[in-house]
Design an enzyme around this catalytic site. Structure first.
Site, short mmCIF file in Angstrom:
data_model
loop_
_atom_site.label_atom_id
_atom_site.label_comp_id
_atom_site.label_asym_id
_atom_site.label_seq_id
_atom_site.Cartn_x
_atom_site.Cartn_y
_atom_site.Cartn_z
N HIS A 7 5.53 10.71 0.66
CA HIS A 7 4.69 10.65 1.78
C HIS A 7 3.48 9.80 1.39
O HIS A 7 3.25 9.21 0.49
CB HIS A 7 4.04 12.19 1.77
CG HIS A 7 3.20 12.66 0.50
ND1 HIS A 7 3.77 13.36 -0.48
CD2 HIS A 7 1.85 12.39 0.53
CE1 HIS A 7 2.76 13.60 -1.26
NE2 HIS A 7 1.77 12.84 -0.87
N GLU A 54 0.56 12.81 5.11
CA GLU A 54 -0.30 13.94 4.46
C GLU A 54 -1.76 13.78 4.97
O GLU A 54 -2.35 12.77 4.63
CB GLU A 54 -0.40 13.98 3.11
CG GLU A 54 -1.05 15.15 2.35
CD GLU A 54 -1.29 15.02 0.98
OE1 GLU A 54 -2.23 15.38 0.37
OE2 GLU A 54 -0.10 14.72 0.41
N HIS A 73 -2.62 -0.18 6.21
CA HIS A 73 -2.20 0.32 7.38
C HIS A 73 -0.70 1.16 7.07
O HIS A 73 0.16 0.68 6.17
CB HIS A 73 -1.91 -0.60 8.65
CG HIS A 73 -0.69 -1.56 8.55
ND1 HIS A 73 -0.97 -2.97 7.82
CD2 HIS A 73 0.37 -1.70 8.81
CE1 HIS A 73 0.11 -3.55 7.82
NE2 HIS A 73 0.92 -2.84 8.44
N GLU A 115 0.16 0.51 12.75
CA GLU A 115 0.91 -0.49 13.10
C GLU A 115 1.98 0.18 14.10
O GLU A 115 2.75 0.90 13.83
CB GLU A 115 1.55 -1.30 12.23
CG GLU A 115 2.32 -2.59 12.93
CD GLU A 115 2.71 -3.61 11.92
OE1 GLU A 115 3.46 -4.31 12.22
OE2 GLU A 115 2.45 -3.24 10.62
#
Length: 120
Positions: A7, A54, A73, A115
């Site tokens: 994550h 998360e 990003h 993105e």
């Protein structure tokens, strides 16, 4: 050594607003949560991959997060690029477009750039 990507974490100021944004803009849904006295962790998933985003909500936090130059990003691939672009235009969250590369970025409620790429 082999590792598995699990994550990525971002901190959010308004948990409900952020959860609504990620569901509407990217189709991410809550897959699990951890509640503690001072914070809540919400894990969002896409229903296809094991990767989770998360969201950390510090309950006493009132000031927006300083993202510095915001040079990092997270990228998302969409099945229908044109439909996603239209939705994000309607939401008013497109913050940068690069037509030459065939990508654009949307801005989340806390200022994070995400993105958006077409599925190839």
């Amino acid at each position: 050594m082999k590792s598995k990507f699990l994550h990525a974490n971002i901190n959010v100021l308004d948990l409900q607003k952020s959860m609504a944004f990620y569901e509407k803009a990217l189709g991410l849904k809550e897959v699990r949560r951890k509640e503690k006295p001072g914070f809540t962790l919400i894990y969002l998933g896409d229903g296809e991959t094991d990767f989770q985003l998360e969201l950390t909500w510090l309950k006493d936090r009132t000031e927006p997060y300083d993202l510095g130059d915001n040079e990092s990003h997270i990228a998302f691939q969409v099945d229908d690029y044109d439909a996603a672009h239209k939705l994000h235009e309607e939401m008013g969250c497109i913050c940068f477009e690069n037509p030459e590369m065939g990508i654009y970025f949307i801005e989340a409620p806390d200022g994070y750039w995400l993105e958006v790429l077409p599925r190839k």
